[in-house]
Design an enzyme around this catalytic site. Structure first.
Site, short mmCIF file in Angstrom:
data_model
loop_
_atom_site.label_atom_id
_atom_site.label_comp_id
_atom_site.label_asym_id
_atom_site.label_seq_id
_atom_site.Cartn_x
_atom_site.Cartn_y
_atom_site.Cartn_z
N LYS A 279 -46.65 71.15 27.92
CA LYS A 279 -46.59 69.97 28.77
C LYS A 279 -47.80 69.90 29.70
CE LYS A 279 -41.51 69.95 29.17
NZ LYS A 279 -41.23 68.58 28.71
N ARG A 353 -32.60 69.86 21.78
CA ARG A 353 -31.69 69.47 20.70
C ARG A 353 -31.45 70.60 19.71
NH1 ARG A 353 -35.50 64.59 19.53
NH2 ARG A 353 -35.62 64.93 21.77
#
Length: 504
Positions: A279, A353
């Site tokens: 990120k 997820r």
């Protein structure tokens, strides 16, 4: 959370000796009978302020009055509730939080709050909302600070006044419930606010074990070879780049047959660097909050166990730290998750997820009547809904309806996004069963589409709390940082649970 003693007693504010008493006022409405008595004793001080416009009782507005011995209360805090027709439990919660903080900041030790004339439908629900407002509003995270003496002020007692003995028992029940829920929400806030060098997977596992010991819950933990043997390819893939090993924690409250079995899954990425798909550095420090789903499940189970909710509840906490290293997963890798589904990793920054999918697949082993996962899953949900509503997607209309109603009642509101089969096309892979990310559109929906593959036909709802679990600024009863979002919603949902329809 500072230990605050909450008392309930019969009495009226104009006769009650106290350091400071709250006077709830509505916009453009006549003074209540209690306020009228106080106003008369104070030489029309309250009505004159309102008449001259020096105090307008909008929501969360306040004005401090010294009484100079004219009534037993040394001070009165005028509290705005807005328009009377718009009064709700949440507005009462907000205004009370304002009163509690202002009382503490004045250096006072006790606050007295009359439950009348603002009782909404039920005394217990009103007292619950008042107590939640006070305790949530007073929250501060100061574990690593050394505050100056003037910053160490703490409120010690909150006294609720009811009109008569008939209301006393009901008010006390509401107080106990409010204290339990507020404590659970603040517990969750503490976990989310911890720095990532403290809140590691191991630390959260120890916290879960401690909660299980105190509350009489069953607990089981898998890590290392046990995770491999179980087939948790998603959890392993996310955590293998970190020196802090990934793990799965299962908490069990109640026993099968004691009401419906409900499975709660909370995403527990204790720090999300993005992995190899790293990120940007800006705001990366906030990625310590990527375990808010796990913290919420743990907090909710604490409250539900203390409230002795007649259900069988499974809490699954998949825990991992997503870091870049020579052992980390790479874009292009293909992994096998629990149940045999293969996943092509498009980006290692779509890691939540993977661990939630494994946990949902494991939850099926309990044959639950309903499954709910909570996850700070996507920035796309924050773009869509901001910080006001939690994104809701699922395969069960009945479960979605119940969660929406619980969200309205607790004021932790949800908003449904579509989960049509059309969106499945976005995560199809040419070389595996699916991809872990789509082409950059409908991000919140494709994340839920991925999770849907692991629940089969069990009734399930996914709650994307990315926008609601963290606050960038102070609010009426939350402070900057972890909000504890989802705890009150789950407690409202499950404490009022009715038998869920069997699968067809």
């Amino acid at each position: 959370m500072a230990k605050i003693k909450v008392r309930v007693k019969t009495g009226t504010l104009h006769k009650e000796p106290c350091e400071i008493g709250a006077v709830y006022l509505f916009e453009q409405s006549p003074l209540s009978p209690v306020a009228k008595v106080l106003d008369k004793a104070l030489g029309r001080a309250i009505s004159n302020l309102l008449k001259k416009g020096e105090f307008k009782p909008g929501l969360n507005k306040s004005y401090l009055l010294h009484t100079y011995g004219k009534v037993p209360a040394k001070r009165l805090l005028l509290l705005g509730l807005g328009k009377k027709k718009d009064l709700s439990f949440d507005k009462l919660r907000q205004a009370t939080a304002t009163a509690a903080r202002e009382t503490r900041d004045l250096g006072l030790k006790g606050l007295t709050l009359p439950l009348y004339p603002i009782v909404l439908n039920y005394v217990s629900k009103t007292s619950q909302s008042v107590v939640e407002g006070a305790l949530l509003g007073l929250y501060r995270f100061e574990r690593f600070k050394h505050p100056e003496p003037e910053e160490k002020r703490e409120l010690e007692t909150v006294t609720l006044l009811v009109e008569g003995a008939r209301q006393l028992g009901e008010a006390k029940r509401g107080v106990r419930r409010g204290e339990t829920i507020a404590e659970a929400a603040c517990f969750t806030r503490d976990l989310v606010n911890l720095p990532p060098n403290e809140a590691t997977p191991d630390m959260l596992t120890r916290t879960a074990r401690d909660a299980a010991r105190r509350l009489g819950l069953k607990v089981k933990v898998w890590k290392g070879d046990a995770l491999k043997k179980l087939g948790m390819g998603g959890i392993i893939a996310v955590g293998k780049g970190s020196s802090n090993p990934p793990q799965l924690v299962a908490l069990e409250y109640g026993t099968r047959g004691r009401g419906d079995t409900v499975a709660l899954v909370g995403k527990g990425v204790t720090f999300d660097s993005g992995g190899i798909s790293i990120k940007p550095s800006r705001d990366m420090d906030k990625m310590k909050g990527d375990m808010a789903g796990a913290a919420t499940v743990l907090g909710a189970i604490r409250a539900l166990a203390r409230l002795k909710v007649p259900l069988h509840i499974i809490g699954l906490l998949p825990l991992a730290e997503n870091m870049p290293s020579g052992t980390a997963s790479r874009p292009g890798d293909i992994i096998t998750c629990l149940g045999g589904k293969t996943v092509e990793i498009i980006t290692t920054d779509a890691e939540g997820r993977l661990i939630v999918g494994d946990a949902l697949a494991y939850a099926r082993r309990y044959k639950p009547r309903a499954m709910i996962d909570l996850a700070t899953l996507t920035g796309a949900c924050v773009v869509a809904l901001g910080n006001t509503a939690t994104g809701m997607l699922g395969n069960s209309e009945e479960l979605k309806k119940r969660i929406k109603e619980a969200g309205e009642a607790s004021w932790e509101r949800v908003w449904e996004l579509p989960l049509w089969d059309d969106y499945d096309e976005l995560i199809k892979s040419d070389i595996a069963d699916m991809k872990n990310a789509g082409p950059g559109v409908a991000g919140a929906i494709t994340g839920a589409c991925f999770l849907k593959k692991f629940v089969e036909d069990y009734p399930w709802v996914h709650l994307d709390i990315a926008g609601t679990a963290w606050a960038d600024k102070n609010g009426p009863y939350w402070r900057e940082g972890g909000t504890g979002a989802g705890v009150r919603l789950l407690v409202e949902l499950l404490s009022g649970w009715s038998k869920f329809p069997a699968k067809k």
